[in-house]
Write a protein that holds these residues in place. Structure first.
Motif, PDB file in Angstrom:
ATOM      1  N   THR A   1       0.849  -1.201   0.000  1.00 57.40           N
ATOM      2  CA  THR A   1       0.000   0.000   0.000  1.00 57.40           C
ATOM      3  C   THR A   1       0.882   1.247   0.000  1.00 57.40           C
ATOM      4  O   THR A   1       0.629   2.215  -0.725  1.00 57.40           O
ATOM      5  CB  THR A   1      -0.938  -0.028   1.235  1.00 57.40           C
ATOM      6  OG1 THR A   1      -1.691  -1.233   1.185  1.00 57.40           O
ATOM      7  CG2 THR A   1      -1.872   1.156   1.262  1.00 57.40           C
ATOM      8  N   HIS A   2       1.943   1.194   0.799  1.00 57.48           N
ATOM      9  CA  HIS A   2       2.891   2.309   0.846  1.00 57.48           C
ATOM     10  C   HIS A   2       3.464   2.569  -0.555  1.00 57.48           C
ATOM     11  O   HIS A   2       3.521   3.707  -1.021  1.00 57.48           O
ATOM     12  CB  HIS A   2       4.003   1.954   1.847  1.00 57.48           C
ATOM     13  CG  HIS A   2       5.052   2.996   2.001  1.00 57.48           C
ATOM     14  ND1 HIS A   2       5.148   3.792   3.106  1.00 57.48           N
ATOM     15  CD2 HIS A   2       6.056   3.390   1.184  1.00 57.48           C
ATOM     16  CE1 HIS A   2       6.158   4.628   2.953  1.00 57.48           C
ATOM     17  NE2 HIS A   2       6.736   4.404   1.796  1.00 57.48           N
ATOM     18  N   LEU A   3       3.846   1.490  -1.235  1.00 56.69           N
ATOM     19  CA  LEU A   3       4.410   1.621  -2.580  1.00 56.69           C
ATOM     20  C   LEU A   3       3.409   2.284  -3.531  1.00 56.69           C
ATOM     21  O   LEU A   3       3.757   3.196  -4.283  1.00 56.69           O
ATOM     22  CB  LEU A   3       4.813   0.235  -3.109  1.00 56.69           C
ATOM     23  CG  LEU A   3       5.123   0.164  -4.601  1.00 56.69           C
ATOM     24  CD1 LEU A   3       6.362   1.001  -4.931  1.00 56.69           C
ATOM     25  CD2 LEU A   3       5.345  -1.282  -5.056  1.00 56.69           C
TER      26      LEU A   3
ATOM     27  N   PRO B   1      -3.704  13.024  -7.348  1.00 59.88           N
ATOM     28  CA  PRO B   1      -4.365  12.540  -6.133  1.00 59.88           C
ATOM     29  C   PRO B   1      -4.760  11.064  -6.270  1.00 59.88           C
ATOM     30  O   PRO B   1      -4.921  10.565  -7.391  1.00 59.88           O
ATOM     31  CB  PRO B   1      -5.616  13.412  -6.013  1.00 59.88           C
ATOM     32  CG  PRO B   1      -5.718  14.210  -7.232  1.00 59.88           C
ATOM     33  CD  PRO B   1      -4.498  14.031  -8.066  1.00 59.88           C
ATOM     34  N   VAL B   2      -4.903  10.421  -5.127  1.00 58.58           N
ATOM     35  CA  VAL B   2      -5.273   9.004  -5.123  1.00 58.58           C
ATOM     36  C   VAL B   2      -6.719   8.850  -4.669  1.00 58.58           C
ATOM     37  O   VAL B   2      -7.110   9.431  -3.661  1.00 58.58           O
ATOM     38  CB  VAL B   2      -4.370   8.224  -4.133  1.00 58.58           C
ATOM     39  CG1 VAL B   2      -4.901   6.825  -3.888  1.00 58.58           C
ATOM     40  CG2 VAL B   2      -2.965   8.156  -4.650  1.00 58.58           C
ATOM     41  N   VAL B   3      -7.490   8.098  -5.436  1.00 61.91           N
ATOM     42  CA  VAL B   3      -8.829   7.708  -4.973  1.00 61.91           C
ATOM     43  C   VAL B   3      -8.667   6.292  -4.443  1.00 61.91           C
ATOM     44  O   VAL B   3      -8.467   5.346  -5.197  1.00 61.91           O
ATOM     45  CB  VAL B   3      -9.840   7.752  -6.138  1.00 61.91           C
ATOM     46  CG1 VAL B   3     -11.175   7.152  -5.726  1.00 61.91           C
ATOM     47  CG2 VAL B   3     -10.021   9.188  -6.614  1.00 61.91           C
ATOM     48  N   LEU B   4      -8.667   6.183  -3.115  1.00 60.50           N
ATOM     49  CA  LEU B   4      -8.399   4.881  -2.495  1.00 60.50           C
ATOM     50  C   LEU B   4      -9.707   4.186  -2.162  1.00 60.50           C
ATOM     51  O   LEU B   4     -10.518   4.688  -1.379  1.00 60.50           O
ATOM     52  CB  LEU B   4      -7.579   5.077  -1.210  1.00 60.50           C
ATOM     53  CG  LEU B   4      -7.451   3.841  -0.322  1.00 60.50           C
ATOM     54  CD1 LEU B   4      -6.596   2.774  -0.966  1.00 60.50           C
ATOM     55  CD2 LEU B   4      -6.874   4.199   1.044  1.00 60.50           C
ATOM     56  N   ALA B   5      -9.919   3.027  -2.788  1.00 58.18           N
ATOM     57  CA  ALA B   5     -11.127   2.258  -2.513  1.00 58.18           C
ATOM     58  C   ALA B   5     -10.729   0.945  -1.878  1.00 58.18           C
ATOM     59  O   ALA B   5      -9.857   0.248  -2.388  1.00 58.18           O
ATOM     60  CB  ALA B   5     -11.854   1.984  -3.815  1.00 58.18           C
TER      61      ALA B   5
ATOM     62  N   LEU C   1      -6.785   3.622  -6.671  1.00 59.28           N
ATOM     63  CA  LEU C   1      -6.087   2.570  -5.933  1.00 59.28           C
ATOM     64  C   LEU C   1      -7.112   1.609  -5.341  1.00 59.28           C
ATOM     65  O   LEU C   1      -7.930   1.990  -4.499  1.00 59.28           O
ATOM     66  CB  LEU C   1      -5.214   3.215  -4.841  1.00 59.28           C
ATOM     67  CG  LEU C   1      -4.518   2.313  -3.838  1.00 59.28           C
ATOM     68  CD1 LEU C   1      -3.738   1.213  -4.525  1.00 59.28           C
ATOM     69  CD2 LEU C   1      -3.571   3.130  -2.956  1.00 59.28           C
ATOM     70  N   LEU C   2      -7.081   0.372  -5.831  1.00 59.05           N
ATOM     71  CA  LEU C   2      -8.020  -0.653  -5.345  1.00 59.05           C
ATOM     72  C   LEU C   2      -7.268  -1.532  -4.368  1.00 59.05           C
ATOM     73  O   LEU C   2      -6.539  -2.446  -4.761  1.00 59.05           O
ATOM     74  CB  LEU C   2      -8.531  -1.487  -6.527  1.00 59.05           C
ATOM     75  CG  LEU C   2      -9.259  -0.690  -7.615  1.00 59.05           C
ATOM     76  CD1 LEU C   2      -9.381  -1.507  -8.891  1.00 59.05           C
ATOM     77  CD2 LEU C   2     -10.636  -0.246  -7.136  1.00 59.05           C
ATOM     78  N   ASP C   3      -7.393  -1.191  -3.086  1.00 55.87           N
ATOM     79  CA  ASP C   3      -6.620  -1.930  -2.088  1.00 55.87           C
ATOM     80  C   ASP C   3      -7.443  -3.141  -1.655  1.00 55.87           C
ATOM     81  O   ASP C   3      -8.664  -3.147  -1.773  1.00 55.87           O
ATOM     82  CB  ASP C   3      -6.319  -1.011  -0.895  1.00 55.87           C
ATOM     83  CG  ASP C   3      -5.020  -1.407  -0.216  1.00 55.87           C
ATOM     84  OD1 ASP C   3      -4.423  -2.429  -0.609  1.00 55.87           O
ATOM     85  OD2 ASP C   3      -4.589  -0.693   0.708  1.00 55.87           O
ATOM     86  N   GLU C   4      -6.746  -4.148  -1.158  1.00 55.52           N
ATOM     87  CA  GLU C   4      -7.410  -5.386  -0.717  1.00 55.52           C
ATOM     88  C   GLU C   4      -8.338  -5.902  -1.824  1.00 55.52           C
ATOM     89  O   GLU C   4      -9.514  -6.176  -1.619  1.00 55.52           O
ATOM     90  CB  GLU C   4      -8.142  -5.143   0.606  1.00 55.52           C
ATOM     91  CG  GLU C   4      -7.147  -4.943   1.719  1.00 55.52           C
ATOM     92  CD  GLU C   4      -7.637  -4.117   2.882  1.00 55.52           C
ATOM     93  OE1 GLU C   4      -8.835  -4.177   3.163  1.00 55.52           O
ATOM     94  OE2 GLU C   4      -6.820  -3.429   3.500  1.00 55.52           O
ATOM     95  N   PHE C   5      -7.738  -6.020  -2.962  1.00 56.88           N
ATOM     96  CA  PHE C   5      -8.441  -6.324  -4.187  1.00 56.88           C
ATOM     97  C   PHE C   5      -9.043  -7.732  -4.205  1.00 56.88           C
ATOM     98  O   PHE C   5      -9.945  -8.031  -4.977  1.00 56.88           O
ATOM     99  CB  PHE C   5      -7.403  -6.212  -5.314  1.00 56.88           C
ATOM    100  CG  PHE C   5      -7.994  -6.050  -6.657  1.00 56.88           C
ATOM    101  CD1 PHE C   5      -8.820  -4.996  -6.930  1.00 56.88           C
ATOM    102  CD2 PHE C   5      -7.708  -6.956  -7.666  1.00 56.88           C
ATOM    103  CE1 PHE C   5      -9.370  -4.843  -8.191  1.00 56.88           C
ATOM    104  CE2 PHE C   5      -8.251  -6.813  -8.925  1.00 56.88           C
ATOM    105  CZ  PHE C   5      -9.088  -5.744  -9.183  1.00 56.88           C
TER     106      PHE C   5
ATOM    107  N   PHE D   1      -4.345   6.147 -14.227  1.00 57.19           N
ATOM    108  CA  PHE D   1      -3.637   4.952 -13.786  1.00 57.19           C
ATOM    109  C   PHE D   1      -4.464   4.230 -12.719  1.00 57.19           C
ATOM    110  O   PHE D   1      -5.055   4.867 -11.856  1.00 57.19           O
ATOM    111  CB  PHE D   1      -2.284   5.394 -13.223  1.00 57.19           C
ATOM    112  CG  PHE D   1      -1.275   4.300 -13.090  1.00 57.19           C
ATOM    113  CD1 PHE D   1      -1.191   3.274 -14.011  1.00 57.19           C
ATOM    114  CD2 PHE D   1      -0.374   4.302 -12.030  1.00 57.19           C
ATOM    115  CE1 PHE D   1      -0.250   2.266 -13.894  1.00 57.19           C
ATOM    116  CE2 PHE D   1       0.576   3.309 -11.908  1.00 57.19           C
ATOM    117  CZ  PHE D   1       0.636   2.292 -12.831  1.00 57.19           C
ATOM    118  N   THR D   2      -4.511   2.914 -12.805  1.00 57.78           N
ATOM    119  CA  THR D   2      -5.226   2.126 -11.797  1.00 57.78           C
ATOM    120  C   THR D   2      -4.241   1.164 -11.149  1.00 57.78           C
ATOM    121  O   THR D   2      -3.511   0.461 -11.854  1.00 57.78           O
ATOM    122  CB  THR D   2      -6.346   1.284 -12.462  1.00 57.78           C
ATOM    123  OG1 THR D   2      -7.126   2.154 -13.265  1.00 57.78           O
ATOM    124  CG2 THR D   2      -7.222   0.609 -11.424  1.00 57.78           C
ATOM    125  N   ILE D   3      -4.231   1.159  -9.821  1.00 54.77           N
ATOM    126  CA  ILE D   3      -3.337   0.223  -9.127  1.00 54.77           C
ATOM    127  C   ILE D   3      -4.198  -0.717  -8.275  1.00 54.77           C
ATOM    128  O   ILE D   3      -5.030  -0.257  -7.485  1.00 54.77           O
ATOM    129  CB  ILE D   3      -2.329   0.966  -8.219  1.00 54.77           C
ATOM    130  CG1 ILE D   3      -1.557   2.023  -9.016  1.00 54.77           C
ATOM    131  CG2 ILE D   3      -1.365  -0.014  -7.555  1.00 54.77           C
ATOM    132  CD1 ILE D   3      -0.539   2.815  -8.191  1.00 54.77           C
TER     133      ILE D   3
END
Ligand SMILES: Nc1ncnc2c1ncn2[C@@H]1O[C@H](COP(=O)(O)OP(=O)(O)OP(=O)(O)O)[C@@H](O)[C@H]1O
Ligand SMILES: [Mg+2]
Length: 395
Positions: free
Chosen positions: A151-153, A164-168, A200-204, A239-241
């Protein structure tokens, strides 16, 4: 799939960010050899990279200058309203502006650093690529063990790109109401496509978990389809991560949607040493002490190194402890999941076995004088002790 091709690809991408004839010639040779050996997909990927950089290489030098990302779309501000889940009113995402993203680069082995740098380089030349009708990789999947800095990366990459990051958190998008999850995902992507941002799609892997419920088969299919369409809709938008700990649970079709896939491994001994030095400041430990700490944490994650550093600060500053071996025995006792079980048993069992294990370690190569200072002995008293151990073994 060729085993190390992702590294080869990252190297080539990185080399081609400042292309010259020699580099292009070597990559062309590599492409031709791959083609000959039947690695058609891999050869095609190098070919695409080559044609992008060939055109940029042929452009007038005055046109090529480093510049900032120029994406289409509206500007995200703190006033922008974030979409919410209609049933619960929970926001579907959290927005981080570049000022709130981490400045410090995460610490990884050199090959990973290189691969990551190549992604950032592509994005910092976004407008140049657009001018020649090429686009940088538009999505990246970061996967690996928990606590390794994924997540840090992802946030650091966003900071470098300057968006900016849209963190979902996908878990948050899931709803127990049929159909709502798909609607939430759709709304999240519509929002991200409208603004200049990194999604940013965390815990995908949360979506994959649904699959274990046989009652939900139809719903899962719908969610996966929505996600696939949504990922496709983001091409050329931003960009999508995606970040996951459980890459094996991901649907292969989703997996394929990501242009780049980066595996973040547990830290190597060298990386662990760097991480400990970073987290431990302002405390100061000498090289053998840091090596000893890394030895204790072998196989653990960067998050564990951060946690140990906090523990050491408490022990040495607040509780005025002075012996690192005693502190680490305490740590091993109370952090059974963070210290390898064989090491922990010996550390807590006898100093004699503990010292022998350190002396025999093939990775950290401790010298007798290192060990003497760790255990608060002089080198001569340690060698006396060692010969006593040997004598007692003979009896
Ligand atoms: N390689 C690393 N470089 C710098 N910091 C790291 C590294 N690995 C872990 N950390 C630190 O450990 C903490 C946890 O990192 P992070 O949340 O990014 O891990 P993660 O891989 O996303 O974990 P999880 O899989 O549990 O979500 C953070 O404070 C982060 O700064
Ligand atoms: Mg994480």
């Amino acid at each position: 799939m060729l085993k190390y091709f992702n590294i080869i690809q990252a190297l080539s991408r990185s080399a081609l960010t400042t292309p010259n004839e020699a580099i292009m010639h070597q990559i062309k040779r590599l492409k031709e050899s791959l083609e000959k050996d039947g690695f058609i997909k891999e050869a095609k990927s190098l070919e695409a990279m080559l044609s992008t950089s060939e055109s940029s290489f042929n452009m007038a030098p005055s046109k090529i200058q480093k510049s900032f990302v120029v994406l289409k779309g509206e500007e995200l501000t703190i006033k922008t309203s974030i979409p919410v889940d209609k049933e619960t009113s929970t926001p579907l995402a959290e927005v981080f502006f570049p000022d709130n993203l981490p400045e410090a680069a995460p610490v990884f082995d050199e090959n990973i650093q290189l691969a990551i740098q190549s992604i950032v380089n592509e994005w910092s030349k976004f407008d140049q690529l657009m001018e020649i009708n090429a686009t940088p990789a538009s999505s990246c999947l970061i996967y690996g063990a928990p606590g390794t800095g994924k997540t840090h990366l992802a946030k650091w990459i966003a900071k470098q790109i300057g968006l900016p990051v849209v963190l979902a958190r996908l878990e948050g998008l899931m709803s127990s109401y049929l159909g709502t999850t798909s609607r939430n995902i759709g709304n999240l992507f519509t929002f991200s496509n409208r603004y200049k941002c990194i999604l940013l799609l965390d815990e995908f892997d949360a979506i994959a978990k649904l699959r274990n419920d046989p009652q939900e088969v139809g719903e899962v299919k719908r969610v996966v389809n929505t996600l696939l369409q949504s990922l496709d809709s983001r091409h050329e938008k931003g960009f999508t991560i995606g970040v996951t700990n459980h890459e094996s649970l991901l649907d292969p079709a989703i997996w394929r949607r990501f242009d780049i896939q980066v595996e973040i491994p547990k830290p190597s001994p060298e990386v662990m040493i760097q991480l400990l030095k970073k987290f431990i400041t302002p405390l100061e430990f000498n090289e053998s002490e840091i090596k000893f700490l890394a030895w204790c944490l072998d196989g653990s994650s960067g998050a564990d190194a951060e946690m140990l550093s906090k523990w050491l600060k408490r022990a040495f500053v607040l509780e005025k402890e002075s012996n690192i071996v005693d502190v680490m025995k305490q740590f091993a006792l109370l952090n059974s999941g963070r210290v390898n079980v064989a090491k922990r048993n010996i550390m807590l069992h006898s100093d004699e076995d503990f010292i022998a294990m350190l002396l025999n370690d093939k990775t950290y190569l401790f010298k007798q004088k290192d060990i003497a200072s760790l255990f608060g002995m002089t080198p001569s008293s340690l060698s006396k002790q060692l010969s006593k151990f040997k004598d007692s073994e003979k009896i």
